[in-house]
Design an enzyme around this catalytic site. Structure first.
Site, mmCIF file in Angstrom:
data_model
loop_
_atom_site.group_PDB
_atom_site.id
_atom_site.type_symbol
_atom_site.label_atom_id
_atom_site.label_comp_id
_atom_site.label_asym_id
_atom_site.label_seq_id
_atom_site.Cartn_x
_atom_site.Cartn_y
_atom_site.Cartn_z
ATOM 1 N N ASP A 67 0.807 -1.220 0.000
ATOM 2 C CA ASP A 67 0.000 0.000 0.000
ATOM 3 C C ASP A 67 0.840 1.269 0.000
ATOM 4 O O ASP A 67 2.055 1.236 0.211
ATOM 5 C CB ASP A 67 -0.974 0.003 1.201
ATOM 6 C CG ASP A 67 -0.362 -0.600 2.460
ATOM 7 O OD1 ASP A 67 0.871 -0.573 2.604
ATOM 8 O OD2 ASP A 67 -1.125 -1.087 3.308
ATOM 9 N N ASN A 136 -7.659 -3.504 14.324
ATOM 10 C CA ASN A 136 -9.047 -3.760 13.914
ATOM 11 C C ASN A 136 -9.133 -4.927 12.924
ATOM 12 O O ASN A 136 -10.163 -5.147 12.302
ATOM 13 C CB ASN A 136 -9.679 -2.500 13.306
ATOM 14 C CG ASN A 136 -8.970 -2.034 12.039
ATOM 15 O OD1 ASN A 136 -8.044 -2.692 11.558
ATOM 16 N ND2 ASN A 136 -9.393 -0.906 11.492
ATOM 17 N N HIS A 138 -7.342 -5.280 10.119
ATOM 18 C CA HIS A 138 -7.070 -5.011 8.708
ATOM 19 C C HIS A 138 -5.762 -5.659 8.258
ATOM 20 O O HIS A 138 -4.853 -5.875 9.053
ATOM 21 C CB HIS A 138 -7.115 -3.507 8.385
ATOM 22 C CG HIS A 138 -5.954 -2.701 8.860
ATOM 23 N ND1 HIS A 138 -6.093 -1.409 9.324
ATOM 24 C CD2 HIS A 138 -4.623 -2.949 8.940
ATOM 25 C CE1 HIS A 138 -4.917 -0.932 9.662
ATOM 26 N NE2 HIS A 138 -3.996 -1.850 9.433
ATOM 27 N N GLU A 143 -9.786 -2.452 5.205
ATOM 28 C CA GLU A 143 -10.398 -2.143 6.497
ATOM 29 C C GLU A 143 -11.668 -2.971 6.697
ATOM 30 O O GLU A 143 -12.284 -3.413 5.730
ATOM 31 C CB GLU A 143 -10.763 -0.653 6.534
ATOM 32 C CG GLU A 143 -9.570 0.293 6.398
ATOM 33 C CD GLU A 143 -8.783 0.456 7.700
ATOM 34 O OE1 GLU A 143 -8.809 -0.447 8.552
ATOM 35 O OE2 GLU A 143 -8.143 1.509 7.867
HETATM 36 C C1 F6R Z 1 1.413 -1.681 6.142
HETATM 37 C C2 F6R Z 1 0.075 -2.261 6.181
HETATM 38 C C3 F6R Z 1 -0.715 -2.321 7.437
HETATM 39 C C4 F6R Z 1 0.105 -2.672 8.677
HETATM 40 C C5 F6R Z 1 -0.779 -2.696 9.912
HETATM 41 C C6 F6R Z 1 0.017 -2.949 11.179
HETATM 42 O O1 F6R Z 1 1.948 -1.756 4.848
HETATM 43 O O2 F6R Z 1 -0.409 -2.659 5.188
HETATM 44 O O3 F6R Z 1 -1.741 -3.274 7.283
HETATM 45 O O4 F6R Z 1 0.716 -3.916 8.495
HETATM 46 O O5 F6R Z 1 -1.438 -1.478 10.044
HETATM 47 O O6 F6R Z 1 0.859 -1.851 11.391
HETATM 48 P P1 F6R Z 1 1.985 -1.874 12.528
HETATM 49 O O7 F6R Z 1 2.950 -2.919 12.114
HETATM 50 O O8 F6R Z 1 2.590 -0.498 12.477
HETATM 51 O O9 F6R Z 1 1.295 -2.188 13.802
#
Ligand code: F6R
Length: 244
Positions: A67, A136, A138, A143
């Site tokens: 992303d 959450n 995702h 989401e």
């Molecule tokens: C990042 C991504 C997100 C993160 C997720 C966890 O490229 O796609 O899904 O993997 O938000 O983020 P952290 O590792 O910062 O807790």
């Protein structure tokens, strides 16, 4: 799903880096799906260390990131393109032409999403997709919602995600509200998946992913249907099972 329990964040990172390293050794031109955020930082540090020791070679490796924030240029230090250069690409012998990230500056959403799906298809699909998980549930920026988003799409980030991301920005206003993200179909088509989770804040999401119903309410729950998923999680992320 194979679940590997790690003692600490460092232990989780080393175990997960071993899985990625094995993939590169077995297939030097592997297509790696990569993630940003706090969770993979330890993995990237470990991979860089092994590269510097001469144990890993990224010369032929290809990467596609999950992303990118919409509206941010690759030079913006908050962008995921910048993050990847800073935390991995600039420290190993990967060819920048082999690294792919959605173009946050493309305003035409349909055009960018179609282009990125083509990039993934053109690489022959993803060999190993690295995923973090949001509190959450995702994965990527898929989401919780009404339906599983299929392919690359432009997403309005939820308030929880915006709040979680705020730690990287100076003011709340700077936190982007939209992002390009690969979809559940892109992720599920990866030949193997490696999901990492660290810390108590992820424990409920991990529990929903592993034991909850397969539902867009917890996007990661779809991984129950993939036949090659490894989950490396530390004690805290698995703490719900302590008393079982
Ligand atoms: C990042 C991504 C997100 C993160 C997720 C966890 O490229 O796609 O899904 O993997 O938000 O983020 P952290 O590792 O910062 O807790």
């Amino acid at each position: 799903m194979r679940i590997y329990r790690a003692n600490t964040y460092e232990d989780m990172s080393r175990k997960a880096a071993n899985i990625i390293s094995a993939q590169i050794i077995m297939k030097p031109d592997a297509v790696l799906g990569l993630a940003t955020g706090s969770s993979p930082l330890g993995i990237y540090r470990q991979l860089i260390e092994w590269y510097k020791k001469g144990d890993l070679d990224f010369r032929e490796v290809r990467t596609v990131n999950l992303d990118e924030y919409k509206g941010l240029a690759p030079e913006d230090r908050h962008s995921y393109a910048y993050f990847m250069k800073e935390n991995l690409f600039d420290h190993v012998n990967i060819d920048p032409a082999n690294t792919h990230i959605p173009n946050g500056l493309e305003k035409d959403e349909a055009l960018e999403c179609a282009r990125y799906n083509e990039v993934i298809a053109g690489l022959g699909g993803i060999d190993l997709q690295l995923l973090g998980i949001g509190a959450n549930g995702h994965i990527g920026f898929n989401e919780p919602g009404e339906a599983f988003e299929k392919e690359t799409h432009c997403v309005r980030l939820t308030d929880t995600t915006i709040e979680a991301n705020a730690r990287f920005f100076e003011t709340m206003d700077q936190v982007p509200k939209y992002a390009y993200s690969t979809g559940i179909k892109n992720i599920m088509q990866a030949r193997s998946i490696l999901l990492i989770a660290s810390g108590k804040a992820k424990a409920e999401a991990v529990n929903q992913m592993l034991t909850g119903p397969i539902s867009p309410a917890c996007p990661a729950s779809i991984l129950q249907l993939h036949n090659n998923v490894s989950i490396v999680a530390d004690k805290e992320a698995l703490s719900i099972y302590d008393s079982l």
